[in-house]
Enzyme design. Structure first.
Site, PDB file in Angstrom:
ATOM      1  N   THR A   5      37.573  33.419  35.303  1.00 44.40           N
ATOM      2  CA  THR A   5      36.436  34.311  35.092  1.00 44.40           C
ATOM      3  C   THR A   5      36.860  35.509  34.246  1.00 44.40           C
ATOM      4  O   THR A   5      36.108  36.469  34.113  1.00 44.40           O
ATOM      5  CB  THR A   5      35.869  34.801  36.430  1.00 44.40           C
ATOM      6  OG1 THR A   5      36.915  35.427  37.162  1.00 44.40           O
ATOM      7  CG2 THR A   5      35.308  33.650  37.249  1.00 44.40           C
ATOM      8  N   TYR A   6      38.080  35.484  33.743  1.00 40.76           N
ATOM      9  CA  TYR A   6      38.652  36.542  32.895  1.00 40.76           C
ATOM     10  C   TYR A   6      38.831  37.857  33.664  1.00 40.76           C
ATOM     11  O   TYR A   6      38.808  38.927  33.066  1.00 40.76           O
ATOM     12  CB  TYR A   6      37.768  36.779  31.653  1.00 40.76           C
ATOM     13  CG  TYR A   6      37.436  35.517  30.906  1.00 40.76           C
ATOM     14  CD1 TYR A   6      38.369  34.918  30.052  1.00 40.76           C
ATOM     15  CD2 TYR A   6      36.195  34.901  31.054  1.00 40.76           C
ATOM     16  CE1 TYR A   6      38.066  33.754  29.367  1.00 40.76           C
ATOM     17  CE2 TYR A   6      35.889  33.731  30.376  1.00 40.76           C
ATOM     18  CZ  TYR A   6      36.821  33.161  29.540  1.00 40.76           C
ATOM     19  OH  TYR A   6      36.528  31.996  28.856  1.00 40.76           O
ATOM     20  N   HIS A   7      39.047  37.769  34.971  1.00 43.47           N
ATOM     21  CA  HIS A   7      39.208  38.965  35.806  1.00 43.47           C
ATOM     22  C   HIS A   7      40.686  39.128  36.167  1.00 43.47           C
ATOM     23  O   HIS A   7      41.091  38.903  37.310  1.00 43.47           O
ATOM     24  CB  HIS A   7      38.355  38.846  37.074  1.00 43.47           C
ATOM     25  CG  HIS A   7      36.898  38.691  36.813  1.00 43.47           C
ATOM     26  ND1 HIS A   7      36.009  38.216  37.756  1.00 43.47           N
ATOM     27  CD2 HIS A   7      36.158  38.953  35.699  1.00 43.47           C
ATOM     28  CE1 HIS A   7      34.803  38.193  37.233  1.00 43.47           C
ATOM     29  NE2 HIS A   7      34.860  38.635  35.985  1.00 43.47           N
ATOM     30  N   LEU A   8      41.491  39.531  35.220  1.00 42.76           N
ATOM     31  CA  LEU A   8      42.945  39.565  35.378  1.00 42.76           C
ATOM     32  C   LEU A   8      43.376  40.929  35.904  1.00 42.76           C
ATOM     33  O   LEU A   8      43.020  41.960  35.340  1.00 42.76           O
ATOM     34  CB  LEU A   8      43.632  39.288  34.039  1.00 42.76           C
ATOM     35  CG  LEU A   8      43.085  38.123  33.207  1.00 42.76           C
ATOM     36  CD1 LEU A   8      43.921  37.941  31.945  1.00 42.76           C
ATOM     37  CD2 LEU A   8      43.028  36.839  34.007  1.00 42.76           C
TER      38      LEU A   8
ATOM     39  N   HIS B 122      40.116  35.474  39.373  1.00 41.69           N
ATOM     40  CA  HIS B 122      39.104  34.670  40.065  1.00 41.69           C
ATOM     41  C   HIS B 122      39.027  33.297  39.402  1.00 41.69           C
ATOM     42  O   HIS B 122      38.870  33.208  38.181  1.00 41.69           O
ATOM     43  CB  HIS B 122      37.733  35.344  39.975  1.00 41.69           C
ATOM     44  CG  HIS B 122      37.583  36.560  40.835  1.00 41.69           C
ATOM     45  ND1 HIS B 122      37.013  37.735  40.393  1.00 41.69           N
ATOM     46  CD2 HIS B 122      37.915  36.778  42.127  1.00 41.69           C
ATOM     47  CE1 HIS B 122      36.995  38.623  41.371  1.00 41.69           C
ATOM     48  NE2 HIS B 122      37.542  38.067  42.434  1.00 41.69           N
TER      49      HIS B 122
END
Length: 543
Positions: A475-478, A301
């Protein structure tokens, strides 16, 4: 030659993050099974891990995080963006924003429609519920009181946050009762994995209770460097205690399970000889099994944030985190009262639509009664301010993770390809315009003074997009680098039981298996994936 440890286990799990902690707990619950967990980082003894507001101190700390950065690309203004991941017991659950967010039912239904049997929302709901202890308002869609992860409501409420919510209601966005119940659209306060003033990481909830069992071994500062194979069967892991340290081995009698996270799982497969043949050749790694999807389908994201200066005298986090006020907040936290030390970085959620006519939200927005100094990592402004951000739920842009060498101490190439798909640009611009509407309501006008970022001069689509390129961030949503799909899908890496295609004794169980992005932060769904994966390994299904 690697030095053997002289022992072996039924299951060897690489990574002690959200997925690895759940798996360690569930698999070691069988006293007849032996389990070893390898964690590249140290124990989670850093006190800032356990104080919710301590994320400011841990996120940039290389002692407990992987300080990964993306490649510099035109759509990020030539910037390399930090994509920090947790590197300690609990993994990213020990450094994340503590938001509990499942997403929309259609996210998972779309996974099932791609040929992944049993991955629809109705199939997965029991696994969301299993590990969750929903404290407060609840219904049959939520977890039981014996769940390991407490999910709580915000208990520190700021008047500016409440005004923001009321303003959203004024422009037609309803206040939600429970965005995790299956009906996401609306505005309200986030649910958190905070209980009694403390962060409850996956390590605290799942791993630590299991570590008392004699059949579970947890090894910290053990960086997996290679999967060991006999033919196409995984038989163990080679790991290192540090650069230059002699390699050691731990063997798996039944299965090797990769739960190292979206970046490290893909890299470990590649340096072990499982991945695209051309990439492996460039690394000098012999091909054990060619799977071109390893490292592909990478998504994240991408968020843009607006900042507004509040009027003098308005109380925001910026003032409460300083001097005498901070001392008072520390005292409140220490005595178990609501405090800014026990809040999440984002306070208010908005799940809404970038354009009228959509049948479900395609945006997630956040609001915080605080603002950070421009160009500084989580340093609060010295004047009162607020921040609101927005990102697209389900980005179409995909990138890749590729090992640069067979040396696991060299960071891999990480390229999320942010905003490379025209639809992503359209939705992102819609989100930025929605932010302005929400920050410009009469309900907020009594508190706010002026927009400082991007500023009132930035108005056209081209100007907004230029701002997003130069200032947007992760957003660190990998997710996605070992995507789940049927064997007929040439880009799939694991099947719907999370077994690596073409291999034996090898599974991937973490966020990398997600075929597409959920309409949410990824933590809750990663916990669910691990609960499902544990049942697959044990050969059972949830009741």
């Amino acid at each position: 030659m690697a030095k053997p440890d002289g022992d072996s286990f039924d299951y060897v799990i690489v990574g002690s993050g959200a997925a690895g902690s759940v798996l360690a707990n569930r698999l070691s619950a069988d006293p007849g099974a032996t389990v070893c967990v390898l964690e590249a980082g140290p124990p989670d003894r850093n006190p800032f891990i356990h104080i919710p507001a301590g994320f400011i101190k841990t996120l940039a700390n290389p002692a407990v995080t992987w300080q990964f950065k993306t490649e510099a690309i035109p759509m990020t203004g030539g910037r390399r963006i930090s994509t920090t991941q947790g590197r300690t017991l609990g993994g990213s659950s020990s450094v994340n924003g503590m938001i509990y967010n499942r997403g929309q039912p259609t996210d998972l239904d779309s996974w099932a429609q791609r040929g992944n049997r049993g991955w629809g929302y109705a199939d997965c709901l029991p696994y969301y519920r299993r590990g969750e202890n929903r404290i407060g308002l609840s219904d049959d869609s939520r977890g039981r009181t014996d769940g390991a992860i407490p999910v709580t409501d915000m208990d520190w409420i700021n008047q500016v946050s409440e005004a923001f919510i009321q303003g959203c209601e004024g422009i037609g966005i309803p206040r939600t009762r429970d965005y995790n119940s299956g009906d996401q659209a609306g505005v309200g306060y986030y649910q958190r994995t905070i209980h009694k003033g403390r962060r409850i990481s996956a390590a605290v909830a799942f791993l630590k209770p299991a570590m008392a069992r004699p059949n579970l071994s947890v090894r910290t500062n053990a960086r997996a460097s290679r999967i060991l194979f006999e033919g196409k069967r995984a038989i163990g892991i080679e790991y290192l205690a540090g650069p230059g340290a002699p390699p050691r081995r731990v063997m798996a009698r039944k299965e090797v399970i990769l739960s190292a996270g979206t970046v490290n799982t893909a890299r470990l497969l590649q340096v072990s000889g499982v991945g695209p043949a051309a990439l492996l050749a460039s690394l000098g790694v012999p091909v054990v099994h060619e799977l071109r999807g390893v490292g592909a389908n990478f998504r994240d994201h991408y968020a843009s944030r607006f900042v507004m200066r509040a009027k003098p005298g308005v109380q925001t986090l910026n003032q409460l985190a300083r001097g005498v006020s901070l001392g008072g907040q520390i005292a409140r936290w220490a005595t178990g009262r609501p405090s800014i030390l026990a809040t999440t970085p984002s306070h208010v959620h908005v799940f809404w639509k970038s354009f009228e006519g959509l049948d479900q939200p395609d945006l997630q927005c956040v609001f915080t009664p605080g603002s950070y100094a421009e160009g500084k990592v989580y340093v609060l402004d010295d004047y009162p301010g607020v921040t609101a951000g927005a990102w697209q739920h389900r980005p179409e842009s995909t990138g890749w993770v590729r090992a640069r060498s067979a040396n696991v101490f060299e960071d891999p190439e990480i390229n999320p390809n942010y905003l490379s798909d025209p639809m992503d640009i359209r939705v992102h611009l819609g989100g930025m315009r929605l932010l302005r509407r929400m920050l410009g309501t009469p309900e907020l006008a009594q508190y706010l003074e002026a927009e400082t970022l991007p500023g009132p001069k930035v108005q056209s689509d081209d100007e907004l997009l230029d701002f997003a390129k130069k200032n947007g961030s992760t957003t660190y949503h990998l997710i996605g680098t070992a995507r789940m799909g049927p064997e007929t899908d040439p880009s799939a890496v694991v099947d719907d039981r999370l077994r690596v295609h073409g291999m034996q004794g090898l599974r991937v169980i973490d966020a990398s298996i997600m075929p597409s992005m959920t309409s949410a932060n990824t933590y809750a769904t990663t916990l669910m994936i691990a609960e499902r994966g544990a049942d697959f390994i044990k050969g059972v299904e949830a009741a």
